[in-house]
Structures are given as C-alpha cells and as structure tokens.
Design a protein around this motif. Structure first.
Motif, PDB file in Angstrom:
ATOM      1  N   VAL A  11       0.879  -1.171  -0.009  1.00  0.00           N
ATOM      2  CA  VAL A  11      -0.082   0.045  -0.020  1.00  0.00           C
ATOM      3  C   VAL A  11       0.801   1.293   0.148  1.00  0.00           C
ATOM      4  O   VAL A  11       0.718   2.264  -0.754  1.00  0.00           O
ATOM      5  N   ARG A  14       2.429   2.325  -3.127  1.00  0.00           N
ATOM      6  CA  ARG A  14       1.231   2.848  -4.088  1.00  0.00           C
ATOM      7  C   ARG A  14       1.166   4.319  -3.847  1.00  0.00           C
ATOM      8  O   ARG A  14       0.582   4.946  -4.531  1.00  0.00           O
ATOM      9  N   ARG A  15       1.302   4.767  -2.598  1.00  0.00           N
ATOM     10  CA  ARG A  15       0.952   6.089  -2.133  1.00  0.00           C
ATOM     11  C   ARG A  15       2.012   6.888  -2.215  1.00  0.00           C
ATOM     12  O   ARG A  15       1.861   7.929  -1.725  1.00  0.00           O
ATOM     13  N   LEU A  26      -5.021   7.253   5.301  1.00  0.00           N
ATOM     14  CA  LEU A  26      -5.316   6.165   4.411  1.00  0.00           C
ATOM     15  C   LEU A  26      -5.122   4.728   5.106  1.00  0.00           C
ATOM     16  O   LEU A  26      -5.805   3.853   4.567  1.00  0.00           O
ATOM     17  N   TYR A  29      -7.643   4.055   7.708  1.00  0.00           N
ATOM     18  CA  TYR A  29      -8.989   3.879   7.034  1.00  0.00           C
ATOM     19  C   TYR A  29      -9.121   2.708   6.040  1.00  0.00           C
ATOM     20  O   TYR A  29     -10.071   1.823   6.199  1.00  0.00           O
ATOM     21  N   GLY A  30      -7.875   2.372   5.512  1.00  0.00           N
ATOM     22  CA  GLY A  30      -7.832   1.137   4.557  1.00  0.00           C
ATOM     23  C   GLY A  30      -8.047  -0.004   5.392  1.00  0.00           C
ATOM     24  O   GLY A  30      -8.805  -1.050   4.912  1.00  0.00           O
ATOM     25  N   ARG A  33     -11.470  -0.400   6.684  1.00  0.00           N
ATOM     26  CA  ARG A  33     -12.348  -0.722   5.884  1.00  0.00           C
ATOM     27  C   ARG A  33     -12.439  -2.084   5.065  1.00  0.00           C
ATOM     28  O   ARG A  33     -13.532  -2.885   4.799  1.00  0.00           O
TER      29      ARG A  33
ATOM     30  N   LEU B 557      -5.925   4.069  -4.061  1.00  0.00           N
ATOM     31  CA  LEU B 557      -4.783   4.206  -3.256  1.00  0.00           C
ATOM     32  C   LEU B 557      -4.840   3.389  -2.044  1.00  0.00           C
ATOM     33  O   LEU B 557      -3.736   3.456  -1.512  1.00  0.00           O
ATOM     34  N   LEU B 558      -5.996   2.957  -1.832  1.00  0.00           N
ATOM     35  CA  LEU B 558      -6.110   1.944  -0.501  1.00  0.00           C
ATOM     36  C   LEU B 558      -5.293   0.634  -0.979  1.00  0.00           C
ATOM     37  O   LEU B 558      -5.353  -0.289  -0.281  1.00  0.00           O
TER      38      LEU B 558
END
Lengths: 79, 558
Positions: A11, A14-15, A26, A29-30, A33, B557-558
């Motif tokens: 992750v 990618r960010r 993120l 949250y990721g 979620r 993004l996640l």
C-alpha cells in the motif's frame, strides 16, 4: 491473505508522493474498511458445503451430469 | 369458460394483488420502493427471478415450441448455470460493495457519466420493447379463450399492472412472484397429468415417449456445431452463457432482484437456486408440449388453433378441401402411430414419419388460408387447456397465465422506472432533491413505462410468431454490448471511460451487422458483441495516453 506488514508495504508503495499525514490516515482507514468489507462481503460462508468455491463446483458438476443424462435420453429415444 | 372458471380466475387475481400490496406496505422511501430496503431473503429473490422469466410467454410459447419443434429449445438454458456461478463470484459482491441502485450507476463509478448514460439508454430501449411483447402474450391468451379484442385486453391488464406496481414497489412484486411461482408449479403438474390421462388406454407412458422420440420431439441435445443452427449444445453452452451473463449481470430487471438481498450470501444463493431449478423447469414445460403433441396423434386437434382466425377461414372456399385433406392425413397418421406403438419396426417407423410429413403439409396448407406467414404456435397450449382441463382448473390456468404476465411486466416497468429515475432523472435533470421527490418521480415513471408497454403491445407487438424467441432475439441485439462494458469494468483495470464508450458502440455495430447481413443464429450475437466491445476497448485504451485514463479512486490508493 497477505500478512499485515506485507500489505502495508504494498500500500505504501502505491501511495508514494502523498503527504505523510494523509498516508497514515489512508492506512488506518484502509485497514478498517477492508476488514469490515471482508467481514461483510467476502467471508460469508454458504449454508451448505462450507465454501463458495465448493458450491460453484457442485453447480457445474450438476450441469455436466444433467447434460449427460439428457444426451443419453436423446440417444435412447431418438430414432 | 364456465361460471366456476370465472370465479376462480378473479379470486386468484384478487388474492395475488392483495397479497402483493399487503407485503409491500411501508415502501415509503426510495430505498424501500426500489430495493425493498435490502431486506429480502434468498428464497424470495430466487423465486422472484424465476417468476420474472416464467412469464405468460413461458406458458403459451414454450409449450407450443415443445409441440411443434420438440425439446431442443432446452439447450438454450445450458449456459445459465455457468453464468450464475460467474456472476455470484464477481458481479454480486461488486454491486453490493458499490452500494448502487442500478447496475449502470456502477459504470459511472468505474468509468464515466457518458458510459453510464449509454448503457442506461440501451437498457431502456431493449427492456421497453420486451415489456411490450411480454404484455401482449396474455392478451393473446384471453383473446383466444374469450374471443375478445386483444388490444382491449392489453389495456386492461396494463392498467391492473400499473396500479399494483406503482403502489407496492419491488417488495410487493417479489412477494407476489413467490405466490405466483407456487401456483405455476401446481398448474404445470396438473396440465401434464391431464395430458397423460387423456391418452388412449392402449397407449402407455412408455409408448408416448417412443412416439414423441420418433417424431423428433425428444431430441434434447444436438452435439453438431453449426453457427446457423439456433439450438445446439455449443450455442446453448457458449451463446446461452453469454446471454445469461448479460441478462442476469447487466439487465436491471434481474440485477434489481438480487440487489434487494440483505447480504451478498443471500443474493448469491438466489442465483444458485435459479441455476439449479431453471433447466428442469424448462424441460418440464417443453415436455408438456411434447406430450400434448402425442395426444394429438390420437385425438383430432384443430387445423388452426387460433379460434377467431379459424372461424374466419371457415367462411372461405379453400376451407372445405383443406379440412378434408387435414382429416385424411390425421387418420393416416393415427393408424401409423398405433402401428408403431404396437410394433417398433423400421417399417413402422418409416410409415409413421412419412405420415407425420403428410400431416404437417396438410396443416401448412390450412394455415396458408389465413396468411402465408401465419403462425399459431402460441395458441396450442390454450387450445389444450380449453379442451381437456376440467371446469375450475381452466380458470386457474388462465389466471396463472394472466398473473405470470403481470408479474414479469410489473418487474420490467419497475426496473425501467428505477433506471429512468436513478440514472437519468436524478443524474441529469433534478439533482440533490429530497427522498420524497424521487419517490414521487419513481411512481410517476412507473406509470409512464406501464403506458409505454401497453401502447407498444397494442400497436407494435402484433403478428409475432413464437413470442419467446422474439423476446430473446430483441434482447440479443443489445445484451452483447452491455455485457462487454461490464467485462471491461470488472476485469480490465487499464481501460478508461472513453475507450469503453466507443467499444460499446463498436460492439452494437457488429451485432446489428451480424443480424442484418449474416445468417448467424441470435444466440451468437451476445458473444460477438461482447468480444468486439472488449477488443475495441482494450485497443483504444492501449493507444490513449495514461493521463487521459480515469483518475485513481480511493480503492486504488488503498
């Protein structure tokens, strides 16, 4: 399922380029979620056969047997 | 129909509508009206999916196909279980997770607004036409039975459907479908039992099977690959799977059914249930047609099944010689059938087949009195119902045909209203209004689509042959394009909205070219359309600069 550390590294890759605070938000949250979604959508087992892939295999096997029976009926009853 | 039949018919219709309205009470928000508040159990969704397909056309036309063409039409459904498995594993969790009202709403999340608008427009055209054809079928039924004008019957049924759909929403439809399916099974079993009981005493069930087989009515599986042959194993497995993928994965009238599920598992189970039940159910209906055919080998059937057209034809000079020839060929075939049933020798088989050919020719000449392209397949089952079923059961079967059409048409106009409100009205015309506004709009558009279906059925759907084929052909012209865009959305992450949009247009162009300029069977249109959409979408995406593709979503993004 990837280990959490492994997933975080993927992750974070990618960010790259996002502000660090946003990256942290993120990440939290990721994880929340994806865990929730997995619980809601992915990990609901079927009421029989234990897993969805087994149910799908059973449906396809049922189709194959049905076609074979109908083929046999056709061969037997068509002159 | 006698008095008891009328009593049973109206009692059934009133109980069906009342039950639907009772179960659909409290649909006072958009979510409850369009998605039943995501509260439906799997068995209700599964039966509702079956009921939406088991329309009046299924009763009238499928039995007629079994009578005229045999059971090979069942191959059309062989691809359905494969499609159900694919959709359970892919579309169901994706749509649930996207929290959408319509399948096309997801396309904007994934691509862009124009792709969503294009897919919605394709659905509205295709389903709007199919709803009209579906509504026309029971009008055919009642005009045949009662001698009434089918246009007036269409208007009457349409009005009933609109009242019941507008007030109850999808919850009312779904529970009414559950009740309807139970009665459909009762009516089917009773029809088959009566057809078998009506056979002569010296013709056993096994004899009936052999006679149906000798006449080609039990040829279910055809393994020869032929692109121009409508029904064979390969067109059924491949073409049928693509059609079912498109129908259950991209057609809002079906997607909306399983979106009402309270969980992904419930929605998946409803599709698995359909996969298990659909083929046996179609086989059973076709088998009834085949057994009615066997019955007609021994007991005379009308030369023309449409009663009004038959009455008109009787007044012409050509009727008497045609009827005499038909009667003579029937007697010849009856003797040959008895002979074959007693002794299955090659000579007896050859005589029986020749007599069947002579009989078909004689009937063909009779049909030509009405018109060169006249086809009365859709009246065969109704003629059987009127002639053989006992008083009371006639009313029930007619009621079931009636309600089957009401159930499927109400589902169709409900989904048409949903797409019109969610994908067009709320997206382009009236954004950011309150829930009550969209609820009123949904009800208004339900009335609009009901009126459209009635208008099309009364004015445009006349003169069709086997209605069930016509519905599927209309669907196949559009489904390939829709399926292609969803394949791009689900599986091709690099494809952007513009590439998908042009891909759909190219796919539709390919389908219409195949339909207009080749003899390829309609089951292959879905395969052709889907492949062209995917190929063009991927090709365009490969040549477009990366910056023009979709911006990264939160999921990326996640």
């Amino acid at each position: 399922v990837l280990p959490v550390q492994h997933a975080r590294a993927d992750v974070n890759f990618r960010r790259a380029g996002l502000p660090s605070k946003l990256q942290e938000l993120l990440t939290v949250y990721g994880i929340l979620r994806s865990g929730l979604e997995r619980a809601m959508y992915e990990d609901e087992p079927p009421p029989f056969l234990g897993s969805w892939p087994r149910v799908y295999t059973a449906v396809l096997a049922y189709l194959a047997i049905l076609i074979l029976i109908l083929y046999a009926v056709t061969r037997f009853l068509t002159y | 129909m006698r008095t008891l039949d009328w009593v049973v018919l109206f009692a059934w219709l009133i109980s069906l509508v009342s039950y639907g309205l009772y179960r659909g009470r409290g649909s006072n928000t958009v979510s409850k009206y369009l998605l039943a508040g995501k509260s439906m159990p799997w068995y209700a969704m599964g039966l509702s999916i079956l009921a939406t397909q088991a329309s009046a056309i299924t009763f009238i036309s499928t039995t007629g196909q079994g009578y005229v063409d045999g059971m090979r039409f069942a191959q059309f459904y062989f691809g359905l279980p494969i499609a159900m498995v694919i959709l359970s594993a892919t579309a169901v969790p994706i749509f649930h997770r996207a929290k959408v009202y319509t399948a096309y709403e997801y396309l904007e999340q994934r691509f862009d607004a124009k792709t969503r608008a294009l897919a919605s427009a394709i659905f509205l055209i295709q389903r709007g036409l199919a709803a009209g054809i579906g509504l026309y079928a029971p009008a055919v039924a009642l005009s045949g039975v009662l001698g009434w004008n089918d246009r007036w019957i269409t208007v009457m049924i349409g009005a009933l459907v609109v009242v019941y759909t507008t007030s109850g929403g999808i919850k009312a439809l779904t529970w009414a479908d559950v009740q309807q399916m139970s009665m459909i099974f009762v009516a089917l079993v009773a029809s088959l039992a009566i057809a078998l009981r009506a056979l002569p005493h010296n013709v056993s069930f096994v004899d009936a099977l052999h006679l149906a087989g000798a006449a080609g009515r039990l040829t279910i599986v055809d393994t020869h690959f032929d692109l121009s042959n409508r029904y064979n194993l390969w067109s059924g497995l491949i073409g049928g799977a693509f059609l079912a993928l498109a129908y259950f994965g991209c057609d809002q009238s079906q997607v909306q059914r399983y979106l009402t599920g309270k969980s992904v598992a419930a929605s998946r189970l409803s599709l698995i249930f359909t996969a298990a039940v659909k083929i046996p159910m179609q086989l059973f209906i076709l088998f009834i047609g085949a057994m009615v055919f066997v019955l007609s080998l021994f007991v005379p059937a009308p030369m023309i099944f449409h009663p009004l057209e038959a009455a008109r034809a009787q007044k012409t000079a050509a009727w008497t010689p045609a009827q005499a020839e038909y009667q003579r060929s029937f007697e010849e075939r009856r003797r040959a059938a008895y002979q074959f049933a007693r002794n299955e020798t090659p000579e007896a088989l050859s005589t029986f087949r020749q007599s069947q050919k002579n009989f078909d020719l004689a009937r063909e000449r009779g049909l030509h009195i009405v018109g060169n392209r006249f086809d009365d397949t859709n009246y065969i089952f109704l003629s059987f119902v009127k002639t053989y079923l006992p008083v009371g059961l006639v009313g029930l079967v007619i009621g079931v045909i009636f309600s089957a059409s009401m159930g499927s048409t109400s589902g169709e106009i409900n989904s048409l209203a949903t797409v019109s409100v969610v994908d067009i009205y709320r997206r382009y015309i009236a954004r950011d209004r309150d829930d009550r506004h969209y609820l009123i709009a949904s009800r208004f558009l339900t009335v609009f689509w009901g009126a459209f279906a009635v208008g099309f059925a009364a004015l445009g759907a006349r003169g069709f042959g086997a209605l069930i084929e016509r519905v599927n052909i209309v669907g196949s012209l559009f489904y390939g394009g829709l399926l292609g865009v969803f394949v791009l959305a689900f599986f091709c992450k690099r494809v952007d909205g513009t590439s998908a949009f042009w891909g759909v247009l190219a796919g539709e162009a390919a389908i219409f070219s195949a339909a207009l300029f080749t003899s390829v069977s309609f089951l292959w249109y879905n395969v052709i359309g889907c492949l062209v959409v995917v190929a063009v979408g991927l090709l365009l995406a490969a040549f477009r600069p990366a910056a023009s593709r979709c911006p990264p979503s939160i999921d990326d993004l996640l």
